[in-house]
Write an enzyme that holds these catalytic residues in place. Structure first.
Site, PDB file in Angstrom:
ATOM      1  CG  ASP A  46      -6.034   8.660   5.496  1.00 46.12           C
ATOM      2  OD1 ASP A  46      -5.522   9.271   6.447  1.00 46.12           O
ATOM      3  OD2 ASP A  46      -6.933   9.159   4.793  1.00 46.12           O
ATOM      4  NE  ARG A  87      -1.470   8.349  -9.738  1.00 50.55           N
ATOM      5  CZ  ARG A  87      -2.270   7.940  -8.756  1.00 50.55           C
ATOM      6  NH1 ARG A  87      -1.756   7.551  -7.613  1.00 50.55           N
ATOM      7  NH2 ARG A  87      -3.567   7.928  -8.905  1.00 50.55           N
ATOM      8  CD  GLU A  96      -3.285   0.303   0.648  1.00 53.92           C
ATOM      9  OE1 GLU A  96      -2.944   1.277  -0.058  1.00 53.92           O
ATOM     10  OE2 GLU A  96      -4.462   0.057   0.966  1.00 53.92           O
ATOM     11  CG  ASP A  97      -0.901   4.791  -1.558  1.00 51.82           C
ATOM     12  OD1 ASP A  97      -1.615   4.145  -0.771  1.00 51.82           O
ATOM     13  OD2 ASP A  97      -1.376   5.623  -2.359  1.00 51.82           O
ATOM     14  CG  PHE A 108      -3.783  15.319   0.902  1.00 51.77           C
ATOM     15  CD1 PHE A 108      -4.704  14.289   1.039  1.00 51.77           C
ATOM     16  CD2 PHE A 108      -3.257  15.573  -0.356  1.00 51.77           C
ATOM     17  CE1 PHE A 108      -5.078  13.515  -0.058  1.00 51.77           C
ATOM     18  CE2 PHE A 108      -3.633  14.812  -1.457  1.00 51.77           C
ATOM     19  CZ  PHE A 108      -4.548  13.781  -1.305  1.00 51.77           C
TER      20      PHE A 108
HETATM   21  P1  IMP Z   1      -7.839   4.697   3.640  1.00 47.18           P
HETATM   22  O1  IMP Z   1      -8.830   3.708   3.146  1.00 47.18           O
HETATM   23  O2  IMP Z   1      -8.494   5.918   4.227  1.00 47.18           O
HETATM   24  O3  IMP Z   1      -6.810   4.121   4.574  1.00 47.18           O
HETATM   25  O4  IMP Z   1      -7.141   5.314   2.400  1.00 47.18           O
HETATM   26  C1  IMP Z   1      -6.223   4.682   1.676  1.00 47.18           C
HETATM   27  C2  IMP Z   1      -6.013   5.374   0.358  1.00 47.18           C
HETATM   28  O5  IMP Z   1      -6.385   6.759   0.350  1.00 47.18           O
HETATM   29  C3  IMP Z   1      -4.543   5.341   0.057  1.00 47.18           C
HETATM   30  O6  IMP Z   1      -4.171   4.135  -0.543  1.00 47.18           O
HETATM   31  C4  IMP Z   1      -4.381   6.560  -0.828  1.00 47.18           C
HETATM   32  O7  IMP Z   1      -4.611   6.217  -2.167  1.00 47.18           O
HETATM   33  C5  IMP Z   1      -5.446   7.532  -0.356  1.00 47.18           C
HETATM   34  N1  IMP Z   1      -4.853   8.529   0.566  1.00 47.18           N
HETATM   35  C6  IMP Z   1      -4.976   8.601   1.897  1.00 47.18           C
HETATM   36  N2  IMP Z   1      -4.266   9.618   2.416  1.00 47.18           N
HETATM   37  C7  IMP Z   1      -3.661  10.214   1.356  1.00 47.18           C
HETATM   38  C8  IMP Z   1      -2.759  11.327   1.226  1.00 47.18           C
HETATM   39  O8  IMP Z   1      -2.342  11.991   2.186  1.00 47.18           O
HETATM   40  N3  IMP Z   1      -2.362  11.614  -0.045  1.00 47.18           N
HETATM   41  C9  IMP Z   1      -2.761  10.906  -1.139  1.00 47.18           C
HETATM   42  N4  IMP Z   1      -3.586   9.866  -1.053  1.00 47.18           N
HETATM   43  C10 IMP Z   1      -4.034   9.522   0.177  1.00 47.18           C
END
Ligand code: IMP
Length: 185
Positions: free
Chosen positions: A105, A167, A101-102, A154
């Site tokens: 969050d 990206r 995963e990147d 962010f």
């Molecule tokens: P989650 O389901 O809220 O944990 O979100 C996961 C996805 O939201 C990540 O894989 C990202 O693609 C996107 N995301 C969450 N925070 C950021 C951020 O700070 N910058 C860019 N993408 C984010």
């Protein structure tokens, strides 16, 4: 790369620190799965650059696959709903899977993916995430291999985007928007 006017980028994690940490994470994975094959699954599109660097530092037999999910719209806020946009090409039954995963969050995406992948009977299922924003968590999930824990900002770059842009930045940067667009996109 210049930011669009009024969008301000500030480096949070330099490329040299990312390189070093990716090598350390790869070493850990190599140690943990010594003598075995590891199947990396990249979560598109954000994890593609992290996965590309990570897999080249893992000193084991490897294979890769990708899954695409959508939980965010075009902006910065999570919709809270996860959908599979592109499924895996092949079965993961009996494989040592590392989901790449990147960023973690809210954890909604990861908890959904773990549930879906666990049903497919991998031998092991671990999570590698370049970044972690633990303060944002709504679901109690955690990464087994986390690159950096970061504050609630962010971020873009090294695969992470804002509306598909940024990206290609080599550093991870905090993106600040002009006040009038906050929370409205
Ligand atoms: P989650 O389901 O809220 O944990 O979100 C996961 C996805 O939201 C990540 O894989 C990202 O693609 C996107 N995301 C969450 N925070 C950021 C951020 O700070 N910058 C860019 N993408 C984010």
């Amino acid at each position: 790369m210049p930011a669009i006017e009024e969008e301000k980028l500030k480096i949070l994690i330099r490329r040299s620190a990312i390189e070093k940490r990716v090598r350390q994470v790869a070493k850990q994975i190599t140690r943990d799965f010594k003598g075995e094959r590891v199947h990396l699954i990249g979560v598109l599109k954000g994890a593609c650059i992290f996965l590309s660097d990570l897999v080249r530092e893992i000193d084991l037999e490897t294979s890769i696959d990708f899954i695409a999910v959508s939980s965010y719209g075009k902006g910065k806020e999570s919709s809270g709903q996860v959908r599979v946009l592109k499924d895996l090409d092949s079965s993961i039954e009996g494989l040592n899977v590392v989901l790449v995963e990147d960023i973690l969050d809210t954890g909604l995406t990861l908890s959904y993916l773990l549930r879906v992948l666990q049903q497919r009977k991998p031998k092991a299922l671990r999570v590698a995430a370049l970044l972690d924003k633990p303060s944002r968590r709504l679901k109690q999930v955690k990464g087994d291999y986390v690159g950096f824990s970061i504050p609630n900002e962010f971020v873009v770059g090294y695969g992470l985007d804002y509306g598909e842009r940024y990206r290609n930045l080599k550093d991870v940067c905090v993106l600040r928007l002009p006040p009038e667009t906050h929370g409205t996109i």
